[in-house]
Design a protein around this motif. Sequence first.
Motif, PDB file in Angstrom:
ATOM      1  N   LEU A  59       0.821  -1.233  -0.090  1.00  0.00           N
ATOM      2  CA  LEU A  59      -0.080   0.103   0.010  1.00  0.00           C
ATOM      3  C   LEU A  59       0.820   1.147  -0.133  1.00  0.00           C
ATOM      4  N   TYR A  60       0.457   2.210  -1.095  1.00  0.00           N
ATOM      5  CA  TYR A  60       1.570   3.259  -1.272  1.00  0.00           C
ATOM      6  C   TYR A  60       0.555   4.504  -0.867  1.00  0.00           C
ATOM      7  N   GLN A  61       1.190   5.697  -0.228  1.00  0.00           N
ATOM      8  CA  GLN A  61       0.630   6.767  -0.305  1.00  0.00           C
ATOM      9  C   GLN A  61       1.713   7.857  -0.489  1.00  0.00           C
ATOM     10  N   ASN A  62       1.562   8.944  -1.331  1.00  0.00           N
ATOM     11  CA  ASN A  62       2.586   9.862  -1.554  1.00  0.00           C
ATOM     12  C   ASN A  62       3.818   9.141  -2.293  1.00  0.00           C
ATOM     13  N   GLY A  63       3.557   7.919  -3.044  1.00  0.00           N
ATOM     14  CA  GLY A  63       4.753   7.100  -3.672  1.00  0.00           C
ATOM     15  C   GLY A  63       5.514   6.709  -2.556  1.00  0.00           C
ATOM     16  N   GLU A  64       5.170   6.360  -1.463  1.00  0.00           N
ATOM     17  CA  GLU A  64       5.895   5.671  -0.360  1.00  0.00           C
ATOM     18  C   GLU A  64       5.139   4.443   0.051  1.00  0.00           C
ATOM     19  N   VAL A  65       5.954   3.295   0.336  1.00  0.00           N
ATOM     20  CA  VAL A  65       5.328   2.088   0.875  1.00  0.00           C
ATOM     21  C   VAL A  65       5.022   2.306   2.274  1.00  0.00           C
ATOM     22  N   CYS A  66       3.593   2.142   2.706  1.00  0.00           N
ATOM     23  CA  CYS A  66       3.327   2.420   4.081  1.00  0.00           C
ATOM     24  C   CYS A  66       3.028   1.069   4.711  1.00  0.00           C
ATOM     25  N   ALA A  67       2.469   0.134   3.820  1.00  0.00           N
ATOM     26  CA  ALA A  67       1.962  -1.132   4.467  1.00  0.00           C
ATOM     27  C   ALA A  67       2.340  -2.383   3.521  1.00  0.00           C
ATOM     28  N   LYS A  68       2.705  -3.484   4.098  1.00  0.00           N
ATOM     29  CA  LYS A  68       3.047  -4.694   3.274  1.00  0.00           C
ATOM     30  C   LYS A  68       1.967  -5.804   3.844  1.00  0.00           C
ATOM     31  N   ASN A  69       1.575  -6.697   2.874  1.00  0.00           N
ATOM     32  CA  ASN A  69       0.845  -7.933   3.056  1.00  0.00           C
ATOM     33  C   ASN A  69       1.231  -9.075   2.608  1.00  0.00           C
ATOM     34  N   ALA A  70       1.010 -10.197   2.971  1.00  0.00           N
ATOM     35  CA  ALA A  70       0.937 -11.459   2.396  1.00  0.00           C
ATOM     36  C   ALA A  70      -0.144 -12.168   2.955  1.00  0.00           C
ATOM     37  N   VAL A  71      -0.821 -12.868   1.970  1.00  0.00           N
ATOM     38  CA  VAL A  71      -2.382 -13.430   2.142  1.00  0.00           C
ATOM     39  C   VAL A  71      -2.251 -14.831   1.477  1.00  0.00           C
ATOM     40  N   THR A  72      -2.982 -15.798   2.024  1.00  0.00           N
ATOM     41  CA  THR A  72      -2.802 -17.058   1.465  1.00  0.00           C
ATOM     42  C   THR A  72      -4.500 -17.448   1.265  1.00  0.00           C
ATOM     43  N   TYR A  73      -4.812 -17.724   0.050  1.00  0.00           N
ATOM     44  CA  TYR A  73      -6.220 -18.320  -0.125  1.00  0.00           C
ATOM     45  C   TYR A  73      -6.294 -19.737  -0.719  1.00  0.00           C
ATOM     46  N   VAL A  74      -7.109 -20.298  -0.455  1.00  0.00           N
ATOM     47  CA  VAL A  74      -7.446 -21.804  -1.012  1.00  0.00           C
ATOM     48  C   VAL A  74      -8.790 -21.483  -1.911  1.00  0.00           C
ATOM     49  N   ASN A  75      -8.491 -22.304  -3.036  1.00  0.00           N
ATOM     50  CA  ASN A  75      -9.641 -22.504  -3.998  1.00  0.00           C
ATOM     51  C   ASN A  75     -10.589 -23.625  -3.197  1.00  0.00           C
ATOM     52  N   TYR A  76     -11.759 -23.292  -2.812  1.00  0.00           N
ATOM     53  CA  TYR A  76     -12.670 -23.875  -1.934  1.00  0.00           C
ATOM     54  C   TYR A  76     -14.090 -24.252  -2.477  1.00  0.00           C
ATOM     55  N   ASN A  77     -14.532 -25.521  -2.350  1.00  0.00           N
ATOM     56  CA  ASN A  77     -16.007 -25.849  -3.028  1.00  0.00           C
ATOM     57  C   ASN A  77     -16.588 -25.774  -1.743  1.00  0.00           C
ATOM     58  N   LEU A  78     -17.379 -24.750  -1.503  1.00  0.00           N
ATOM     59  CA  LEU A  78     -18.370 -24.802  -0.170  1.00  0.00           C
ATOM     60  C   LEU A  78     -19.275 -25.846  -0.160  1.00  0.00           C
ATOM     61  N   ALA A  79     -19.783 -26.303  -1.289  1.00  0.00           N
ATOM     62  CA  ALA A  79     -20.892 -27.437  -1.234  1.00  0.00           C
ATOM     63  C   ALA A  79     -20.260 -28.771  -0.678  1.00  0.00           C
ATOM     64  N   GLU A  80     -19.135 -28.888  -1.123  1.00  0.00           N
ATOM     65  CA  GLU A  80     -18.434 -29.916  -0.842  1.00  0.00           C
ATOM     66  C   GLU A  80     -17.384 -29.954   0.517  1.00  0.00           C
ATOM     67  N   GLN A  81     -17.281 -28.691   0.727  1.00  0.00           N
ATOM     68  CA  GLN A  81     -16.344 -28.461   1.929  1.00  0.00           C
ATOM     69  C   GLN A  81     -14.976 -29.122   1.739  1.00  0.00           C
ATOM     70  N   LYS A  82     -14.506 -28.791   0.676  1.00  0.00           N
ATOM     71  CA  LYS A  82     -13.164 -29.239   0.336  1.00  0.00           C
ATOM     72  C   LYS A  82     -12.418 -28.284  -0.563  1.00  0.00           C
ATOM     73  N   SER A  83     -10.993 -28.411  -0.588  1.00  0.00           N
ATOM     74  CA  SER A  83     -10.434 -27.479  -1.720  1.00  0.00           C
ATOM     75  C   SER A  83     -10.207 -28.081  -3.026  1.00  0.00           C
ATOM     76  N   GLU A  84     -10.262 -27.286  -3.921  1.00  0.00           N
ATOM     77  CA  GLU A  84     -10.124 -27.838  -5.352  1.00  0.00           C
ATOM     78  C   GLU A  84      -8.818 -27.197  -6.097  1.00  0.00           C
ATOM     79  N   LYS A  85      -8.496 -28.208  -7.160  1.00  0.00           N
ATOM     80  CA  LYS A  85      -7.326 -27.471  -7.988  1.00  0.00           C
ATOM     81  C   LYS A  85      -7.733 -26.420  -8.508  1.00  0.00           C
ATOM     82  N   ILE A  86      -6.768 -25.405  -8.796  1.00  0.00           N
ATOM     83  CA  ILE A  86      -7.047 -24.373  -9.552  1.00  0.00           C
ATOM     84  C   ILE A  86      -6.921 -24.634 -11.028  1.00  0.00           C
TER      85      ILE A  86
END
Length: 130
Positions: free
Chosen positions: A89-116
């Motif tokens: 996240l930048y404000q005035n051209g400077e980095v103000c925050a960094k984030n790493a996030v992990t997601y899973v491709n998930y099938n809600l109906a079957e309650q399990k992950s799926e291949k991307i």
Amino acid sequence: MYQTTLSPRVSETDGVGHINNTTLPVWFEAARNPLFSLFTPDHDFAKWKMVIIKTTLEFVKQIYFGTDVEVRVWVKRIGNSSLELYEELYQNGEVCAKNAVTYVNYNLAEQKSEKIPEAIRAELEKHLYV
């Protein structure tokens, strides 16, 4: 890289005069809308695919009301059913925050992950962090 510009709101400013730390996860998520559209094009929550399993937020500089911020999102890693994003996240051209996030491709109906799917994988590869 995906880029999103956001305008800080008065309601996001805390008593110390900077943007409250609880606001940044919401802003980072807003910048992921193009990714959500890849996995669930109609945005139907009954068919939602992207489930967050981990996030790590680092605050670098204070952020203030009155000046737009830019959120940049890269794909850091693509697994079989998961993907890791790196965000800044930048404000005035400077980095103000960094984030790493992990997601899973998930099938809600079957309650399990799926291949991307390969078509989504190909699009994600266009945004790899190098």
